[in-house]
Design a protein around this motif. Structure first.
Motif, PDB file in Angstrom:
ATOM      1  N   ASN A  34       0.414  -1.409  -0.035  1.00 49.69           N
ATOM      2  CA  ASN A  34       0.209   0.264   0.122  1.00 49.69           C
ATOM      3  C   ASN A  34       0.817   1.421  -0.231  1.00 49.69           C
ATOM      4  O   ASN A  34       0.426   2.079   0.246  1.00 49.69           O
ATOM      5  CB  ASN A  34      -1.264  -0.331   1.086  1.00 49.69           C
ATOM      6  N   ILE A  35       1.863   0.982  -0.391  1.00 49.92           N
ATOM      7  CA  ILE A  35       3.117   1.942  -0.267  1.00 49.92           C
ATOM      8  C   ILE A  35       3.371   2.842  -1.623  1.00 49.92           C
ATOM      9  O   ILE A  35       3.828   1.777  -3.227  1.00 49.92           O
ATOM     10  CB  ILE A  35       4.422   1.591   0.898  1.00 49.92           C
ATOM     11  N   ASN A  81       3.576   4.329  11.833  1.00 54.08           N
ATOM     12  CA  ASN A  81       3.089   5.680  11.516  1.00 54.08           C
ATOM     13  C   ASN A  81       2.618   6.803  11.687  1.00 54.08           C
ATOM     14  O   ASN A  81       1.901   7.381  11.177  1.00 54.08           O
ATOM     15  CB  ASN A  81       1.452   5.127  10.034  1.00 54.08           C
ATOM     16  N   ASP A  99       1.207   7.061   1.885  1.00 57.57           N
ATOM     17  CA  ASP A  99       1.078   5.544   2.368  1.00 57.57           C
ATOM     18  C   ASP A  99      -0.533   5.161   3.452  1.00 57.57           C
ATOM     19  O   ASP A  99      -1.052   6.159   2.774  1.00 57.57           O
ATOM     20  CB  ASP A  99       1.992   4.954   3.018  1.00 57.57           C
ATOM     21  N   GLU A 100      -0.932   5.011   4.712  1.00 59.29           N
ATOM     22  CA  GLU A 100      -2.152   4.674   4.896  1.00 59.29           C
ATOM     23  C   GLU A 100      -2.196   5.964   5.910  1.00 59.29           C
ATOM     24  O   GLU A 100      -3.129   6.523   6.274  1.00 59.29           O
ATOM     25  CB  GLU A 100      -2.073   3.564   6.395  1.00 59.29           C
ATOM     26  N   LYS A 120       9.864  -0.128   8.557  1.00 64.00           N
ATOM     27  CA  LYS A 120       9.107   0.688   8.058  1.00 64.00           C
ATOM     28  C   LYS A 120       9.259   1.906   9.170  1.00 64.00           C
ATOM     29  O   LYS A 120       7.985   2.974   8.782  1.00 64.00           O
ATOM     30  CB  LYS A 120       7.579  -0.570   8.186  1.00 64.00           C
TER      31      LYS A 120
END
Length: 868
Positions: free
Chosen positions: A78-79, A159, A115-116, A132
């Motif tokens: 999802n990046i 995140n 990203d998210e 990450k």
């Protein structure tokens, strides 16, 4: 999985669009003893890394690095990463991205990392696939409605972001007009933003406004929170805090907001707003407002009392067989006068509510509608309810439409059915005397007795209210047909049968001792029947005037005359259908026919007890011309209407002993330049009036059975008794511009007028209307009304706009309620000032606030009110 073996990585490279994938070991043996191979080390990268570039790709085998040049992209789960240059380091499982300097010395091709947690546009960045973690330099990232600008951002595996020397703002300008400067900020994506000590700067200038810490909710879904109040001062109420409260995010579909005002002289006000929405289904807003206000101080202190107001709007968004809508507004008669600053609410005496449900039955001609209605007059305090009104109808059916042969009337014969049940409740009900007769009620069940009025303030007395309920039911059967006669005429006969159902009826008898009519109420089912028939003939006549001018080719006049005959038999004395009786009404022996369903208690109507036979005439006219398009080479002609319609109607009563002709009604409607609406109506009386005896020193004029032309000659065949003219239009540079709101948005703006949308793209906008009314009855003095109303706004500069709403009465020579509003568009801020100098509640308000809801409490608000 990405294999760490460098040769497997090399095999994965295929030109400019590649995928790094794993290779399974295919080693096998033909021996009966299987060889146990050593387990292969699992890679830290758990999915496929896809990359491509537009310019060139270099692979450094020794350093285990792939270098991408020219609009390079890397996708990993999802990046997503885009940049002018990207380096993928397989040895460290990391990626690095940065831009480049072009020939003009400008830094271009900045990385775009998504990203998210959101989207980042830094100067450069580094990301590790294993941990990450990321380090981002000189970045601007969007979080909800806000932007975070920082020199260096660290991002952890959860995140979460940690920013030093950061700026938080909701302004999307390249150089933000305002921001909160903090030494450090922590961002928990889609949840909240937390800062240390911060100060506000405006246009790059630091201000002394400092906060010890900051907490900014940033959820994807709306969340609960405190609403910071505004403050102000009122001449009659003192200092106050207003609109402070709490918002409760019940779920993603519903939210509740409770807000209140408090005044230093002891008054208070509270509002409960409940909004809901379901995508593609429905949306709505419910508001309950309550106030207990006090006016003045000390010896001049006056308690205004409690007031309550309810609004509810519900709008469906589906296209199914069923539909539910609601538009409700109502409450205590003193609420708007004491609380509202809205011009329309203050100047209106009546308010209406409608809640309706309708559905169609599949594979059936039947439709069902249920409606609840309410109307309220805050001046007279009279409230009426329809609780409920139920309608069942059957669409027209043609049972003989497939009949063979030339039987037009029978083929086109249609049958339709409609039934209606109504239950009415009123806070004031006085059925009064029947036809002006003296009467005497004998029992408590008399439907004609006067019931004491009640008001909205005592509506909680349900029993008293229900005593005034009136209900009834009607059934209507319609049979009609159509046929062409004499080639050019349409013949349309019809028969209507109406039946009335009630739970009671009346009977009458004369009392000589009281010289009055005694009315008895018979409880139980009662019905009445009414039959009527009609036949009409109509046609269309065209008249064309050829001009052959340079632009106007011809003018066409279209006339649609209609002649109708109506006949209603008298069924009052027919066995089984009778619903009236002859009654002696005075000592001289006068006899009248009175219906069993006489008076206001029978709301669904009553059968006619008189025979009717009349002719009616109507003539509709349309006048239009054919105009050539502009330009010498244009060969296209357009139809331009001069008058949309000019209609004339009149009626002749064949059974009347005098005054057989009705007034002549004339209506005209047109539109000039596709923009100015013109509507006019005229009523002409054909009969002469004469003055009779004096009543309270005033001459009474009475209509006679003589036509005007019989005494005054043909010069004056008709007398004008009423005339009206209304002109309305709306102008702006884009004539097709419209600004519409949903019922929910309208309900919000009624409560918060300062939220009304103003389009700064339009330099000006004007809506205006002019109304003229003339009335004269016979020889009595005439009177006129002339009013003008307008609302408009003008763009003074690119960011300033002024709006005015007002009107003028030319007869009374005074202005109506006037409101001035000044708007300022400050890009990420907005400001408006509203002043109502002539309203009963003279008001002034000033707002300056950040547009974004993220910083809705960053505002300055000032309100003032005059006498309540």
């Amino acid at each position: 999985m990405v294999l760490s073996n460098i040769f497997a990585q090399a095999q994965a490279i295929e030109g400019k669009d590649n995928a790094i994938v794993s290779k399974k070991d295919s080693a096998t043996t033909k021996d009966s003893i299987a060889l146990k191979l050593p387990e292969k080390k699992k890679s830290d990268i758990q999915t496929t890394v896809k990359y491509k570039c537009d310019d060139s790709l270099r692979f450094d085998v020794l350093r285990k690095v792939v270098m991408l040049y020219g609009n390079a992209t890397v996708d990993y789960g999802n990046i997503s990463l885009k940049s002018e240059r990207i380096e993928i380091d397989y040895g460290n499982n990391s990626v690095r991205a940065y831009g480049t300097i072009d020939s003009t010395g400008k830094y271009v091709g900045r990385p775009q990392f998504k990203d998210e947690s959101g989207l980042y546009v830094p100067d450069s960045m580094r990301y590790n696939f294993t941990s990450k973690k990321a380090i981002v330099y000189n970045v601007e990232t969007k979080q909800g409605d806000g932007y975070i600008i920082g020199n260096k951002i660290k991002k952890n595996p959860e995140n979460e972001m940690f920013v030093r020397n950061a700026q938080y703002t909701t302004c999307d300008h390249k150089h933000p007009h305002f921001g909160l400067i903090a030494t450090k900020i922590k961002v928990i994506p889609n949840k909240k933003i937390i800062s240390g000590p911060a100060y506000l700067h405006i246009a790059g200038v630091p201000t002394p406004l400092v906060i010890p810490f900051g907490f900014f909710p940033s959820p994807k879904k709306r969340s609960s929170g405190i609403i910071i109040p505004g403050y102000g001062e009122s001449q009659q109420s003192g200092f106050f805090f207003e609109r402070g409260g709490f918002f409760w995010a019940i779920n993603e579909y519903m939210g509740a907001r409770i807000q209140g005002d408090i005044y230093t002289n002891g008054g208070f006000r509270t509002n409960l707003n409940f909004d809901y929405a379901k995508r593609y289904k429905y949306s709505g807003l419910f508001t309950l407002a309550f106030s207990d206000l006090v006016s003045g101080f000390g010896v001049n202190k006056r308690f205004l009392g409690n007031s309550l107001w309810v609004t509810w709007s519900h709008a469906p968004r589906s296209k199914g067989r069923s539909r539910f809508t609601a538009n409700v507004q109502g409450g205590m008669s003193n609420f708007n006068r004491q609380n509202s600053t809205n011009i329309a609410a203050n100047s209106s005496n009546t308010f209406n509510s409608v809640i309706s449900f309708s559905t169609t039955f599949p594979k059936s001609p039947f439709n069902l509608g249920i409606t609840l209605r309410h109307d309220q007059n805050v001046r007279t305090k009279v409230i009426n309810f329809d609780l409920p009104n139920v309608n069942l109808s059957m669409n027209q059916r043609k049972p003989f439409q497939n009949l063979k042969g030339n039987f037009s009337l029978l083929k086109n014969l249609g049958i339709a059915y409609n039934s209606n049940f109504t239950n009415k409740i009123s806070t004031q009900y006085n059925p009064g005397g029947l036809n002006g007769l003296r009467f005497k009620g004998e029992s408590s069940g008399d439907t004609v007795k006067t019931i004491n009025p009640i008001t909205i303030d005592s509506l909680f007395n349900i029993n008293k209210l229900l005593q005034q309920a009136r209900y009834g039911m009607t059934h209507n059967f319609t049979i009609n047909s159509t046929a062409k006669v004499f080639k050019y005429f349409n013949f349309n006969p019809s028969v209507n049968l109406n039946e009335y159902w009630y739970d009671k009826s009346l009977r009458y008898r004369y009392s000589p001792s009281n010289n009055a009519v005694i009315i008895d109420t018979l409880n139980g089912f009662a019905r009445g029947l009414n039959l009527s028939s009609s036949a009409s003939v109509n046609t269309t006549i065209y008249g064309i005037l050829y001009l052959n001018g340079k632009r106007v080719q011809k003018i066409r006049h279209t006339m649609r005359p209609t002649v109708s005959f109506i006949y209603t038999p008298d069924l009052s004395k027919t066995q089984g259908f009778g619903a009236s009786m002859p009654v002696q009404v005075d000592g001289s022996g006068t006899v009248r026919t009175l219906s069993y369903f006489e008076g206001n208690g029978f709301i669904s109507g009553k059968p006619s007890s008189a025979k009717a036979q009349s002719l009616s005439f109507s003539l509709d006219n349309t006048l239009e011309m054919k105009v050539k398009g502009r330009g010498d080479t244009s060969k296209k002609y357009n139809n331009v209407k001069i008058f949309d319609n000019i209609g004339l109607t009149a009626n002749y009563n064949m059974l009347a002993d005098s005054l057989k002709w009705s007034n002549l009604n004339v209506n005209a409607r047109t539109m000039l330049f596709n923009k100015i609406n013109i509507n006019s109506s005229f009523i002409f009386d054909p009969y002469k009036y004469v003055n009779t005896s004096l009543v309270e020193n005033t001459l009474v004029n009475v209509k006679t059975n003589e036509f005007l032309y019989e005494k005054n000659g043909i010069r004056m065949p008709l007398a004008l008794s009423s005339a009206s003219l209304a002109l309305s239009t709306s102008f702006n540079p884009n004539w097709r511009y419209t600004n519409t709101y949903t019922p929910r948005e309208e309900a919000i703006m009624r409560q918060f007028p300062h939220l009304r949308y103003i389009d700064f793209n339009l330099p000006w906008n004007l809506s205006t209307s002019l109304n003229y009314q003339y009335n004269q009855t016979g020889l009595a003095p005439s009177f006129t009304t002339q009013t003008a109303n307008f609302t408009g706004d003008v763009k003074l500069t690119e960011s300033w706009k002024v709006s005015v709403t007002s009107g003028y009465d030319f007869v009374l020579k005074r202005t109506s309620i006037t409101q001035f509003t000044l708007y300022k568009d400050l890009h990420c801020w907005q400001m408006n000032m509203t002043w109502s100098p002539f309203s009963p509640t003279q008001t002034f308000s000033f707002y300056i606030n950040v547009k974004s809801s993220m910083l809705q409490d960053l505002k300055l608000q000032k309100n003032g009110r005059g006498n309540l």
